[in-house]
Write a protein that holds these residues in place. Sequence first.
Motif, PDB file in Angstrom:
ATOM      1  N   ASN A 194       0.814  -1.214   0.000  1.00 12.75           N
ATOM      2  CA  ASN A 194       0.000   0.000   0.000  1.00 12.75           C
ATOM      3  C   ASN A 194       0.851   1.268   0.000  1.00 12.75           C
ATOM      4  OD1 ASN A 194       0.887   0.301   2.658  1.00 12.75           O
ATOM      5  ND2 ASN A 194      -1.131   0.004   3.574  1.00 12.75           N
ATOM      6  N   GLY A 195       2.185   1.125   0.053  1.00 14.60           N
ATOM      7  CA  GLY A 195       3.101   2.250  -0.026  1.00 14.60           C
ATOM      8  C   GLY A 195       3.259   3.043   1.258  1.00 14.60           C
ATOM      9  N   LYS A 196       2.631   2.622   2.335  1.00 12.91           N
ATOM     10  CA  LYS A 196       2.666   3.403   3.579  1.00 12.91           C
ATOM     11  C   LYS A 196       3.976   3.255   4.343  1.00 12.91           C
ATOM     12  CE  LYS A 196       0.051   4.781   7.580  1.00 12.91           C
ATOM     13  NZ  LYS A 196       0.233   6.185   7.593  1.00 12.91           N
ATOM     14  N   TYR A 197       4.585   2.085   4.324  1.00  7.24           N
ATOM     15  CA  TYR A 197       5.786   1.842   5.122  1.00  7.24           C
ATOM     16  C   TYR A 197       6.907   1.270   4.270  1.00  7.24           C
ATOM     17  CZ  TYR A 197       2.602   2.464   8.995  1.00  7.24           C
ATOM     18  OH  TYR A 197       1.677   2.981   9.866  1.00  7.24           O
ATOM     19  N   LYS A 198       8.085   1.862   4.414  1.00 11.70           N
ATOM     20  CA  LYS A 198       9.284   1.290   3.806  1.00 11.70           C
ATOM     21  C   LYS A 198       9.840   0.277   4.789  1.00 11.70           C
ATOM     22  CE  LYS A 198      10.348   5.185   0.969  1.00 11.70           C
ATOM     23  NZ  LYS A 198      11.009   6.452   0.866  1.00 11.70           N
ATOM     24  N   TYR A 199      10.309  -0.833   4.283  1.00 12.03           N
ATOM     25  CA  TYR A 199      10.864  -1.874   5.149  1.00 12.03           C
ATOM     26  C   TYR A 199      12.126  -1.390   5.863  1.00 12.03           C
ATOM     27  CZ  TYR A 199       7.796  -4.905   2.315  1.00 12.03           C
ATOM     28  OH  TYR A 199       6.737  -5.484   1.663  1.00 12.03           O
ATOM     29  N   SER A 200      12.736  -0.344   5.341  1.00 13.18           N
ATOM     30  CA  SER A 200      13.946   0.215   5.952  1.00 13.18           C
ATOM     31  C   SER A 200      13.641   1.319   6.972  1.00 13.18           C
ATOM     32  CB  SER A 200      14.881   0.761   4.867  1.00 13.18           C
ATOM     33  OG  SER A 200      14.231   1.798   4.153  1.00 13.18           O
ATOM     34  N   ASP A 201      12.357   1.688   7.134  1.00 11.35           N
ATOM     35  CA  ASP A 201      11.994   2.694   8.137  1.00 11.35           C
ATOM     36  C   ASP A 201      12.507   2.254   9.498  1.00 11.35           C
ATOM     37  OD1 ASP A 201      10.635   4.211   6.245  1.00 11.35           O
ATOM     38  OD2 ASP A 201       8.635   3.551   6.872  1.00 11.35           O
ATOM     39  N   GLU A 202      12.993   3.206  10.296  1.00  8.79           N
ATOM     40  CA  GLU A 202      13.543   2.871  11.607  1.00  8.79           C
ATOM     41  C   GLU A 202      12.595   3.273  12.720  1.00  8.79           C
ATOM     42  OE1 GLU A 202      17.507   3.310  12.770  1.00  8.79           O
ATOM     43  OE2 GLU A 202      18.305   2.743  10.819  1.00  8.79           O
ATOM     44  N   TYR A 203      12.455   2.361  13.656  1.00  5.75           N
ATOM     45  CA  TYR A 203      11.671   2.577  14.865  1.00  5.75           C
ATOM     46  C   TYR A 203      12.498   2.095  16.041  1.00  5.75           C
ATOM     47  CZ  TYR A 203       7.735   3.056  11.648  1.00  5.75           C
ATOM     48  OH  TYR A 203       6.899   3.465  10.631  1.00  5.75           O
ATOM     49  N   HIS A 204      12.794   3.004  16.933  1.00  2.00           N
ATOM     50  CA  HIS A 204      13.499   2.657  18.171  1.00  2.00           C
ATOM     51  C   HIS A 204      14.804   1.898  17.900  1.00  2.00           C
ATOM     52  CE1 HIS A 204       9.816   4.135  19.821  1.00  2.00           C
ATOM     53  NE2 HIS A 204       9.145   3.225  19.156  1.00  2.00           N
ATOM     54  N   GLY A 205      15.539   2.368  16.887  1.00  2.00           N
ATOM     55  CA  GLY A 205      16.853   1.821  16.586  1.00  2.00           C
ATOM     56  C   GLY A 205      16.869   0.554  15.765  1.00  2.00           C
ATOM     57  N   LYS A 206      15.716   0.099  15.306  1.00  2.00           N
ATOM     58  CA  LYS A 206      15.638  -1.105  14.469  1.00  2.00           C
ATOM     59  C   LYS A 206      14.861  -0.777  13.202  1.00  2.00           C
ATOM     60  CE  LYS A 206      15.506  -4.678  18.073  1.00  2.00           C
ATOM     61  NZ  LYS A 206      16.605  -5.529  17.627  1.00  2.00           N
ATOM     62  N   LYS A 207      15.276  -1.384  12.097  1.00  2.00           N
ATOM     63  CA  LYS A 207      14.525  -1.245  10.857  1.00  2.00           C
ATOM     64  C   LYS A 207      13.202  -2.006  10.992  1.00  2.00           C
ATOM     65  CE  LYS A 207      18.477  -0.619   7.896  1.00  2.00           C
ATOM     66  NZ  LYS A 207      19.285  -1.106   6.804  1.00  2.00           N
ATOM     67  N   LEU A 208      12.205  -1.544  10.265  1.00  2.00           N
ATOM     68  CA  LEU A 208      10.908  -2.226  10.285  1.00  2.00           C
ATOM     69  C   LEU A 208      11.090  -3.694   9.925  1.00  2.00           C
ATOM     70  CD1 LEU A 208       7.846  -2.143  10.635  1.00  2.00           C
ATOM     71  CD2 LEU A 208       7.678  -1.315   8.271  1.00  2.00           C
ATOM     72  N   ASP A 209      11.965  -3.986   8.980  1.00  2.00           N
ATOM     73  CA  ASP A 209      12.244  -5.375   8.612  1.00  2.00           C
ATOM     74  C   ASP A 209      12.684  -6.198   9.819  1.00  2.00           C
ATOM     75  OD1 ASP A 209      12.870  -7.600   6.633  1.00  2.00           O
ATOM     76  OD2 ASP A 209      14.833  -7.270   7.564  1.00  2.00           O
ATOM     77  N   GLU A 210      13.530  -5.630  10.665  1.00  2.00           N
ATOM     78  CA  GLU A 210      13.986  -6.347  11.869  1.00  2.00           C
ATOM     79  C   GLU A 210      12.827  -6.590  12.826  1.00  2.00           C
ATOM     80  OE1 GLU A 210      18.311  -5.068  13.027  1.00  2.00           O
ATOM     81  OE2 GLU A 210      17.234  -3.301  12.273  1.00  2.00           O
ATOM     82  N   TRP A 211      11.979  -5.593  12.985  1.00  2.00           N
ATOM     83  CA  TRP A 211      10.795  -5.766  13.846  1.00  2.00           C
ATOM     84  C   TRP A 211       9.896  -6.877  13.307  1.00  2.00           C
ATOM     85  CZ3 TRP A 211      10.229  -3.925  18.555  1.00  2.00           C
ATOM     86  CH2 TRP A 211      10.958  -2.800  18.945  1.00  2.00           C
ATOM     87  N   VAL A 212       9.681  -6.882  12.001  1.00  2.00           N
ATOM     88  CA  VAL A 212       8.830  -7.905  11.376  1.00  2.00           C
ATOM     89  C   VAL A 212       9.421  -9.292  11.598  1.00  2.00           C
ATOM     90  CG1 VAL A 212       8.038  -8.825   9.147  1.00  2.00           C
ATOM     91  CG2 VAL A 212       7.796  -6.374   9.650  1.00  2.00           C
ATOM     92  N   GLN A 213      10.694  -9.454  11.293  1.00  6.60           N
ATOM     93  CA  GLN A 213      11.307 -10.781  11.377  1.00  6.60           C
ATOM     94  C   GLN A 213      11.367 -11.286  12.826  1.00  6.60           C
ATOM     95  OE1 GLN A 213      11.389 -12.499   8.836  1.00  6.60           O
ATOM     96  NE2 GLN A 213      11.862 -11.206   7.090  1.00  6.60           N
TER      97      GLN A 213
END
Length: 150
Positions: free
Chosen positions: A7-26
């Motif tokens: 949907n284009g809302k989130y890049k997997y490389s977006d950072e939250y609290h020092g981690k990329k969204l990809d890291e949070w997902v995995q």
Amino acid sequence: MATQTANGKYKYSDEYHGKKLDEWVQETNRRNCIANKWKVNPLRPGGFGYDNLAVSIGTVFDTTDVSEIRDMSKLDTIADKIHRGWTINYLFWRDNTPWIHDKRYTKPSALLGDERRNMCANTEYINLPEEEKNKDRDIACFLRDILNEI
């Protein structure tokens, strides 16, 4: 390979609290697999399941202070936001079939639009069956636990 939610809302490389969204997902996926005694397989970026977690986690982090995520008395508040993110993603994938229009996205293994998921998408968190609420609560707990480890 996909680099953002369909949907284009989130890049997997977006950072939250020092981690990329990809890291949070995995990491959330890993903990969910272990909790359910499933084989741990990393989720593939551009997949429906991956985007479910990415949009849900992004929704929580975009709308919630860390202290609220860490507060166990707010568990259902966080779970509600997870459900809202899941609903946004599910409806997008169901109604827009991104895998047809963009080969970076993978067709889900199970056809979207089934009765159970449609019911969940049309139901506010507070009115979901307990079994469905528990899935969202589990994700909320995983996010809290990961935050507490940072």
